[in-house]
Design a protein around this motif. Structure first.
Motif, PDB file in Angstrom:
ATOM      1  N   UNK A  11       0.848  -1.759  11.587  1.00 55.41           N
ATOM      2  CA  UNK A  11       1.249  -0.495  10.970  1.00 55.41           C
ATOM      3  C   UNK A  11       2.058   0.321  11.975  1.00 55.41           C
ATOM      4  N   UNK A  14       0.571   3.722  13.089  1.00 55.48           N
ATOM      5  CA  UNK A  14      -0.545   3.609  14.035  1.00 55.48           C
ATOM      6  C   UNK A  14       0.003   3.340  15.432  1.00 55.48           C
ATOM      7  N   UNK A  81     -10.094  -1.938   9.882  1.00 59.19           N
ATOM      8  CA  UNK A  81     -10.505  -1.093   8.757  1.00 59.19           C
ATOM      9  C   UNK A  81     -11.750  -1.677   8.105  1.00 59.19           C
ATOM     10  N   UNK A  82     -12.099  -2.914   8.470  1.00 63.03           N
ATOM     11  CA  UNK A  82     -13.268  -3.528   7.858  1.00 63.03           C
ATOM     12  C   UNK A  82     -14.522  -3.095   8.598  1.00 63.03           C
ATOM     13  N   UNK A 102     -11.650   1.611  11.947  1.00 62.02           N
ATOM     14  CA  UNK A 102     -10.617   2.574  11.566  1.00 62.02           C
ATOM     15  C   UNK A 102     -11.054   3.279  10.285  1.00 62.02           C
ATOM     16  N   UNK A 103     -10.698   4.496  10.034  1.00 63.28           N
ATOM     17  CA  UNK A 103      -9.949   5.392  10.904  1.00 63.28           C
ATOM     18  C   UNK A 103     -10.833   5.991  12.010  1.00 63.28           C
TER      19      UNK A 103
ATOM     20  N   UNK B 278     -12.100  -5.880  -0.728  1.00 59.45           N
ATOM     21  CA  UNK B 278     -11.734  -5.881   0.682  1.00 59.45           C
ATOM     22  C   UNK B 278     -10.253  -5.548   0.842  1.00 59.45           C
ATOM     23  N   UNK B 281      -9.883  -1.892   0.120  1.00 55.01           N
ATOM     24  CA  UNK B 281     -10.387  -1.145   1.261  1.00 55.01           C
ATOM     25  C   UNK B 281      -9.306  -1.060   2.335  1.00 55.01           C
ATOM     26  N   UNK B 282      -8.628  -2.168   2.559  1.00 49.01           N
ATOM     27  CA  UNK B 282      -7.573  -2.201   3.568  1.00 49.01           C
ATOM     28  C   UNK B 282      -6.437  -1.275   3.181  1.00 49.01           C
ATOM     29  N   UNK B 285      -7.574   2.446   3.386  1.00 47.16           N
ATOM     30  CA  UNK B 285      -7.998   2.967   4.684  1.00 47.16           C
ATOM     31  C   UNK B 285      -6.876   2.991   5.712  1.00 47.16           C
ATOM     32  N   UNK B 286      -5.922   2.075   5.589  1.00 51.02           N
ATOM     33  CA  UNK B 286      -4.857   2.019   6.599  1.00 51.02           C
ATOM     34  C   UNK B 286      -4.069   3.328   6.696  1.00 51.02           C
ATOM     35  N   UNK B 324     -11.637   9.834   4.173  1.00 45.28           N
ATOM     36  CA  UNK B 324     -12.136   8.541   4.640  1.00 45.28           C
ATOM     37  C   UNK B 324     -13.569   8.317   4.161  1.00 45.28           C
ATOM     38  N   UNK B 335     -19.116  -2.015  -4.238  1.00 44.15           N
ATOM     39  CA  UNK B 335     -19.735  -3.265  -3.777  1.00 44.15           C
ATOM     40  C   UNK B 335     -21.134  -3.399  -4.343  1.00 44.15           C
TER      41      UNK B 335
END
Lengths: 235, 492
Positions: A11, A14, A81-82, A102-103, B278, B281-282, B285-286, B324, B335
């Motif tokens: 990214x 980032x 992010x996981x 993250x974040x 998943x 989520x990515x 959240x990114x 967030x 989930x």
């Protein structure tokens, strides 16, 4: 504090934010977007710390981590992010020094960077006595004292505590403890580590609900709580 | 031919008695030998063993009559003078009858044993062949064919029941009406017309000219058959019962295979859901990660923002952090609703409490925290990551409602086969009307709350078979929940 930090993240925002923020804190920063670039940069530029995102295009973060560990001594902090504990365990098992979900705010990242750099210095210096509050682990004499009183441990308990002390402050997974304490052919059962840690806590007088010495990270492993100022290097 | 076979033994009996009588006469005419009448017993024994009870009895009576007539004085009459001669004669008759009886029952038993051995061998061979079939379906067909081949069996089908629906797994096809009856019989485990007893298949209903189908529920399905009971003898009913047991075993195997296949399909759809979540989520959240990294970088000493702009950036970062949290809770809830599997294990509850407290330590430092989690609490059987989430949510909730310096308590004790845990805070009382709805999704008692934290707690606790509730104490609300204790004997 200064040092070289390699940021690996696909990214662009980032990369830009971390380059700016970390440079302001007087780090040398290089930022790349792919695993291939990360590996060549790690080899050529020799960073002290690598901030590695797991979700990379091309070769993925776990592969980059494995290859980095083969040839680089840089501390690796995995950014992801996981929040999945399985990813966390896998990254730590592959040799990541820390894992940050993250974040995050820059302050938190800085604290983690400082911690891994200090730990690296301590491990390189070969600390002989590790202290956590009034717990004292003398690695040369294989002696464990709590508030000046010696505590007798079984060999397994001592080995587990010793491994945590050698990596004081670092989160150590059940898998790694099993491998290091019980050996490569250990019939893997995280219950073993849980049982030994429970025994250790009892002998050290550590309340699991308010641990002074051994902290638990649910689903991942344990960390010896230690103030890095108290890691002594032999003079 | 058949008549000759039934008459022949009696011919042997009479002929034998005649021959032996002549023989004895011949011997007696030359020299006196006592107890020659015993020779008759040999004949009786042979007849009993070879041809059964009746020819032996005929020979016994014949011997009695012939011996009396020819050898007991006065010879040539049926009169007996001496009492000891009479006694001898009666003993001869009795011995002959008993001997014949014994020999013939021995014969019957050995015949029976041969039949049983034949059945056992046949069943063994059938079972081995059937169980060797890689597919349960082929084995079921094999057993059905064998049952149908038995004399007296007019129809035979083995029915599997999948999700309450009857399907013919082997044998003749059945009409919809009969299939419905099979479903009913399986569901209620009630046989119709016959039942499996210890000795074989017991017919309850006497078969008429148009015999009704018999329906027998088995462990993994149903057997439906039509018997012509006139020809179905004991032996066949026993065999039929054994075939039914074998069929039951195979239907069970078929059901297990069906379940395994279904489970793997479900698993595939679960892993699809997990993959979507998943990726979602990515994606969500990114951008937040970029926002927070950027905004917090602006707060550093080298960024050169004045105080006012620093406050602006830090306010925006707080909003990004809130976003967030909301995204995180939405994903957690999705989930859980997608049916995330529990990874259960025996765990130390105080240890989990300690971990949650440590994570929230900076905020908890400004409150008075009481922890009453005795180290010797029995272990709980839980998914530790999920219960960690519950503890974190409840403690965060308590923090949100407790002013600086206020008291928060985390405690637990064992109660019967459960662990009762609580989180107390000194925040405002919860209105009675809200006590029931506070765990509902999107119910929120404060601005900035997502309304999902407590709903997540409820779902997780109920997923563990526990209960969660809130009640007002004099000093403030108490959230309490129960968890199952780990079975005693489980290791740490």
């Amino acid at each position: 504090m200064s040092g070289r930090i390699l940021v690996v993240d696909d990214e662009v925002e980032i990369r830009r934010a971390l380059r700016t923020g970390l440079t302001h804190h007087r780090f040398d920063v290089e930022a790349v977007a792919t695993g291939e670039e990360a590996l060549s940069s790690a080899a050529a530029w020799k960073p002290d710390v690598v901030l590695l995102d797991l979700g990379l295009p091309g070769i993925d973060g776990f592969t980059v981590l494995t290859r980095l560990r083969e040839k680089s001594r840089a501390a690796v902090i995995v950014l992801s992010v996981m929040a999945d504990e399985r990813d966390k365990v896998r990254a730590l098992d592959l040799g990541a020094d820390d894992y940050l979900v993250k974040p995050f705010g820059l302050e938190e990242l800085l604290a983690r960077i400082r911690a891994v750099v200090r730990r690296q210095a301590a491990v390189a210096g070969g600390a002989a006595v590790v202290r956590a509050g009034d717990l004292e682990i003398d690695l040369e004499r294989r002696q464990v004292m709590v508030a000046g009183r010696e505590v007798h441990l079984t060999p397994t308990e001592y080995e587990l505590l010793r491994y945590l002390a050698l990596h004081a402050g670092k989160l150590v997974t059940h898998t790694i403890l099993l491998r290091e304490v019980w050996g490569a052919y250990a019939v893997g059962e995280a219950q073993n580590t849980r049982y030994v840690v429970a025994q250790l806590r009892r002998k050290l007088g550590d309340d699991p609900a308010r641990p002074k010495y051994i902290a638990t990270e649910p689903g991942v492993g344990y960390r010896l709580r230690v103030d890095s100022n108290e890691i002594q290097t032999p003079t | 031919m058949r008549a000759a076979r039934t008459v022949l033994p009696y011919f042997y009996a009479i002929g034998g008695v005649t021959l032996i009588t002549a023989g004895i006469g011949l011997v007696q005419s030359r020299t006196a030998v006592p107890n020659l009448s015993m020779v008759y017993l040999l004949l009786v024994l042979w007849l009993g063993a070879r041809h059964g009870r009746l020819p032996a009895a005929v020979a016994g009576v014949g011997a009695f009559v012939a011996y009396d007539y020819f050898f007991v004085p006065p010879v040539g009459t049926f009169v007996v003078n001496a009492p000891h001669e009479l006694l001898g004669l009666i003993l001869l008759l009795a011995t002959a009858l008993v001997t014949g009886q014994l020999a013939s029952s021995l014969r019957r038993e050995s015949e029976h044993a041969a039949v049983l051995a034949g059945e056992a061998t046949e069943l063994y061979e059938l079972a081995t062949t059937a169980l060797r079939q890689p597919e349960a379906g082929a084995a079921i067909a094999l057993v059905s064919r064998r049952a149908r081949a038995l004399p007296g069996v007019a129809r035979f089908s083995l029915i599997a029941v999948e999700d309450g629906k009857a399907i013919v797994a082997g044998g003749e096809e059945l009409g919809p009406e009969l299939l419905r009856r099979a479903e009913w019989s399986f569901e209620h485990q009630t046989p119709v017309g016959a039942k499996l007893g210890l000795g074989g298949l017991d017919l309850v209903r006497v078969a008429g000219p148009n015999p009704e189908p018999l329906i027998i529920p088995l462990a993994g399905g149903v057997a439906v058959m039509v018997l012509d009971s006139a020809t179905a003898d004991d032996h066949q009913r026993r065999l039929l019962a054994a075939l039914l047991s074998l069929g039951s075993l195979l239907l069970d195997r078929r059901a297990a295979a069906y379940q395994a296949q279904r489970a793997s399909t479900l698993e595939a759809s679960d892993s699809l859901k997990a993959a979507v979540l998943s990726s979602l989520s990515h994606e969500l959240k990114s951008p937040i990660a970029a926002l927070r990294a950027g905004l917090t970088s602006l707060l550093g000493p080298g960024a050169g923002l004045d105080r006012e702009h620093q406050e602006l950036a830090s306010g925006l970062d707080r909003e990004a952090a809130r976003l967030d949290r909301l995204v995180g809770e939405l994903l957690t809830m999705s989930r859980l609703e997608a049916g995330q599997a529990l990874e259960l294990g025996p765990r130390s509850f105080p240890e989990l409490g300690g971990a949650a407290i440590e994570r929230l330590q900076p905020r908890l430092d400004r409150r008075q925290l009481t922890v009453s989690l005795p180290a010797d609490l029995p272990q709980v059987l839980i998914d530790e990551l999920q219960i960690d989430r519950v503890l974190t949510n409840l403690l965060e909730n308590a923090l949100d409602f407790t002013p600086d310096g206020g008291r928060i308590e985390l405690g637990a004790r064992a109660e019967g086969d459960r662990l009762l845990a609580w989180v107390d805070n000194e925040g405002p009382m919860i209105p009675a009307a809200d006590l029931g709805s506070i765990f509902d999704k999107f119910w929120s008692g404060r601005s900035g709350g997502t309304g999902l934290g407590l709903a997540i707690c409820k779902r997780i606790i109920e997923g563990h078979g526990g209960t969660i509730e809130v009640r007002n104490r004099r000093s403030g609300p108490r959230f309490q929940f129960t968890l199952p204790l780990a079975p005693v004997g489980a290791t740490t």
